[in-house]
Design a protein around this motif. Sequence first.
Motif, mmCIF file in Angstrom:
data_model
loop_
_atom_site.group_PDB
_atom_site.id
_atom_site.type_symbol
_atom_site.label_atom_id
_atom_site.label_comp_id
_atom_site.label_asym_id
_atom_site.label_seq_id
_atom_site.Cartn_x
_atom_site.Cartn_y
_atom_site.Cartn_z
ATOM 1 N N LYS A 175 31.593 63.719 38.984
ATOM 2 C CA LYS A 175 30.215 63.222 38.991
ATOM 3 C C LYS A 175 30.177 61.741 38.620
ATOM 4 C CE LYS A 175 27.967 67.653 38.008
ATOM 5 N NZ LYS A 175 27.163 68.437 37.050
ATOM 6 N N LYS A 176 31.028 61.326 37.670
ATOM 7 C CA LYS A 176 31.088 59.905 37.320
ATOM 8 C C LYS A 176 31.545 59.075 38.512
ATOM 9 C CE LYS A 176 33.204 58.768 33.597
ATOM 10 N NZ LYS A 176 34.224 58.760 32.524
ATOM 11 N N ALA A 177 32.549 59.586 39.240
ATOM 12 C CA ALA A 177 33.032 58.855 40.413
ATOM 13 C C ALA A 177 31.955 58.762 41.494
ATOM 14 C CB ALA A 177 34.287 59.533 40.971
ATOM 15 N N LEU A 178 31.171 59.833 41.642
ATOM 16 C CA LEU A 178 30.079 59.795 42.620
ATOM 17 C C LEU A 178 29.005 58.791 42.214
ATOM 18 C CD1 LEU A 178 29.693 63.609 43.436
ATOM 19 C CD2 LEU A 178 30.867 61.855 44.769
ATOM 20 N N ARG A 232 30.519 44.819 53.130
ATOM 21 C CA ARG A 232 29.802 45.942 52.520
ATOM 22 C C ARG A 232 30.476 47.282 52.797
ATOM 23 N NH1 ARG A 232 23.904 45.120 54.827
ATOM 24 N NH2 ARG A 232 25.224 44.707 56.646
ATOM 25 N N ASP A 233 30.851 47.519 54.046
ATOM 26 C CA ASP A 233 31.467 48.801 54.397
ATOM 27 C C ASP A 233 32.789 48.991 53.652
ATOM 28 O OD1 ASP A 233 29.382 49.396 56.063
ATOM 29 O OD2 ASP A 233 30.390 48.709 57.891
ATOM 30 N N ALA A 234 33.592 47.924 53.574
ATOM 31 C CA ALA A 234 34.872 48.028 52.872
ATOM 32 C C ALA A 234 34.662 48.330 51.395
ATOM 33 C CB ALA A 234 35.671 46.734 53.045
ATOM 34 N N ALA A 235 33.668 47.696 50.784
ATOM 35 C CA ALA A 235 33.386 47.951 49.368
ATOM 36 C C ALA A 235 32.944 49.395 49.149
ATOM 37 C CB ALA A 235 32.322 46.982 48.871
ATOM 38 N N MET A 236 32.133 49.923 50.078
ATOM 39 C CA MET A 236 31.700 51.316 49.956
ATOM 40 C C MET A 236 32.881 52.273 50.134
ATOM 41 S SD MET A 236 29.256 53.363 49.309
ATOM 42 C CE MET A 236 27.758 52.404 49.478
ATOM 43 N N ASN A 237 33.758 51.985 51.092
ATOM 44 C CA ASN A 237 34.949 52.815 51.288
ATOM 45 C C ASN A 237 35.849 52.782 50.064
ATOM 46 O OD1 ASN A 237 34.157 53.547 53.876
ATOM 47 N ND2 ASN A 237 35.264 51.858 54.849
ATOM 48 N N PHE A 238 35.910 51.634 49.400
ATOM 49 C CA PHE A 238 36.721 51.510 48.191
ATOM 50 C C PHE A 238 36.198 52.447 47.111
ATOM 51 C CE2 PHE A 238 38.228 49.522 44.295
ATOM 52 C CZ PHE A 238 39.525 49.160 44.619
ATOM 53 N N ALA A 239 34.887 52.496 46.925
ATOM 54 C CA ALA A 239 34.297 53.389 45.930
ATOM 55 C C ALA A 239 34.520 54.853 46.302
ATOM 56 C CB ALA A 239 32.802 53.093 45.785
ATOM 57 N N ARG A 240 34.372 55.172 47.593
ATOM 58 C CA ARG A 240 34.590 56.557 48.034
ATOM 59 C C ARG A 240 36.043 56.977 47.816
ATOM 60 N NH1 ARG A 240 31.431 55.046 52.883
ATOM 61 N NH2 ARG A 240 29.286 55.812 52.624
ATOM 62 N N LYS A 241 36.964 56.072 48.115
ATOM 63 C CA LYS A 241 38.385 56.404 47.969
ATOM 64 C C LYS A 241 38.729 56.619 46.503
ATOM 65 C CE LYS A 241 40.076 56.575 51.183
ATOM 66 N NZ LYS A 241 40.162 57.726 52.107
ATOM 67 N N ASN A 242 38.140 55.847 45.610
ATOM 68 C CA ASN A 242 38.350 56.066 44.176
ATOM 69 C C ASN A 242 37.880 57.450 43.773
ATOM 70 O OD1 ASN A 242 39.681 54.057 42.606
ATOM 71 N ND2 ASN A 242 38.004 52.643 43.021
ATOM 72 N N ALA A 243 36.753 57.876 44.318
ATOM 73 C CA ALA A 243 36.247 59.217 44.020
ATOM 74 C C ALA A 243 37.201 60.285 44.541
ATOM 75 C CB ALA A 243 34.855 59.389 44.631
ATOM 76 N N GLU A 244 37.764 60.073 45.726
ATOM 77 C CA GLU A 244 38.710 61.034 46.288
ATOM 78 C C GLU A 244 39.959 61.137 45.429
ATOM 79 O OE1 GLU A 244 39.536 60.023 50.314
ATOM 80 O OE2 GLU A 244 37.465 60.245 50.993
ATOM 81 N N ILE A 245 40.428 60.011 44.906
ATOM 82 C CA ILE A 245 41.606 60.029 44.040
ATOM 83 C C ILE A 245 41.304 60.809 42.764
ATOM 84 C CG2 ILE A 245 43.099 58.568 42.617
ATOM 85 C CD1 ILE A 245 42.977 56.463 44.812
ATOM 86 N N THR A 246 40.101 60.624 42.218
ATOM 87 C CA THR A 246 39.702 61.389 41.037
ATOM 88 C C THR A 246 39.695 62.884 41.340
ATOM 89 O OG1 THR A 246 38.345 59.550 40.227
ATOM 90 C CG2 THR A 246 37.868 61.744 39.349
ATOM 91 N N GLU A 247 39.133 63.259 42.496
ATOM 92 C CA GLU A 247 39.109 64.662 42.891
ATOM 93 C C GLU A 247 40.529 65.206 43.051
ATOM 94 O OE1 GLU A 247 36.850 64.814 46.440
ATOM 95 O OE2 GLU A 247 34.897 64.601 45.453
#
Length: 467
Positions: free
Chosen positions: A48-51, A155-170
Amino acid sequence: MKMNKHWIWLLATICLVSTARSQVEKQVHAMSAREAVEYARKNSFEVKKALEDIRIQHQVNREVTSNALPQLNGSAAVNYSPRVAVQSFPNFIAAGTYGVLEQEGVRDANGNPIKAPDDFGIIAAQFGTKWNANAGLSLQQILFDGQVFVGLQARDAAMNFARKNAEITEENIAVNIYKVYYQLLIAQYQINLYHDNILRFEKLHHDTREIYKNGFAEKLDVDKVSVTLTNLRTDSLKLKTQMNNGFLGLKVLLGMPLADSVILTEKLTEEMVKSEILDTAYNYGDRREFQLLEIGKQLNEFNVKRYKYSYLPTLSAFGQLNSMAMRDQFNLFRDKWYSSSLIGVQLNVPIFDGFKRNSQIEQAKSAVKKSNYDMELLKLSIDRDVASSRNRFRDAIIAVSAQRENMKLAEDVFDQTKKKYDQGLGTNTEINTAQTELRTAQTNFFSALYDAAIAKVDYMKAVGKIF
């Protein structure tokens, strides 16, 4: 007495309602390892924190976008000056008057031509009114700014970076859940084995006491069996406590209330561990850490581009609309307001900044190089992880087969030794030795099975296929 009974019934009712509510809130979750992972992806607080980081990045992107949109601001002010400021200036009125008199040849009372003095002095006067009010709107629109445009592209790259961090956490949480889940399965199997061993030794204890009563065994033999039986019961109790604590840890990983119950529906078997033959081929791009580095490199490249564009001129348009009122009395809305407006275009051209932009560009280029080095280092790390986890898995599978056969042999040895002992052909020492060897063989088998399961999880993570 009536009041006491009344309070007793009231407290009893409250307790019953509270108990019923707590029972309703408690839930039982029967889940496999994969179902546990899916539960954690929805409920884990780390996830949830990563999201939330993704949502934060979304708002950051909106902030970047706002730089390219019109900026409209309104302002209003009312000023009161109890004493209007006095300003001093040369006496131009007297100078003008004397100039006209000299030009017309006017004479004074004595008949002499009027002559202007050398110094006319100064005049002190108040300019302005006590009450002043103004209201206005200002509009600004960027027409061209290279840094803003690069920010929009990133913008898209920055959003993908945040999503990928969340995936790594998962992924990290999933790995831990698999390991804890399998560890709890092994603990359950070991408790069942302890139960079987306790039943064996309870029967042995009973038989030894009967033999002792008949005079065919010593009291020492009964005591030895009793000691072993007590140790088995104690170890079983310790293992149950460890397993209960393990369930608490699993619930924390899952983001599940500790009051809830978890039932493990999966079975950890050799067939399950050996299923899904592991391929030797793998792709670096399947690892989420590698994907994250690629996005990070892309963001660093945008940084280089942004600093290069800072050498370009910036162009913006602006407009203003103002209205003012000036009064000596507070009657600002009775009389006329005076309006003014302004429209313009502004061009800013960078000329020399002391080599600041050049330094920023070089720093950004070095960051790109560091990203390349990090990717190469990660490739080596992935190669090592895949090779080592594959080797551990292969050896663990061999160990599982060997320990299974060894455990089966230890069971046969114990059964044969027990039969000899029952027939009076064996000793208590042989029984204890056989039982110790059986426990060791059982422990080694489940330890090998757990090692194989963990090695498989590590391999799936190493090749980026944990999901």
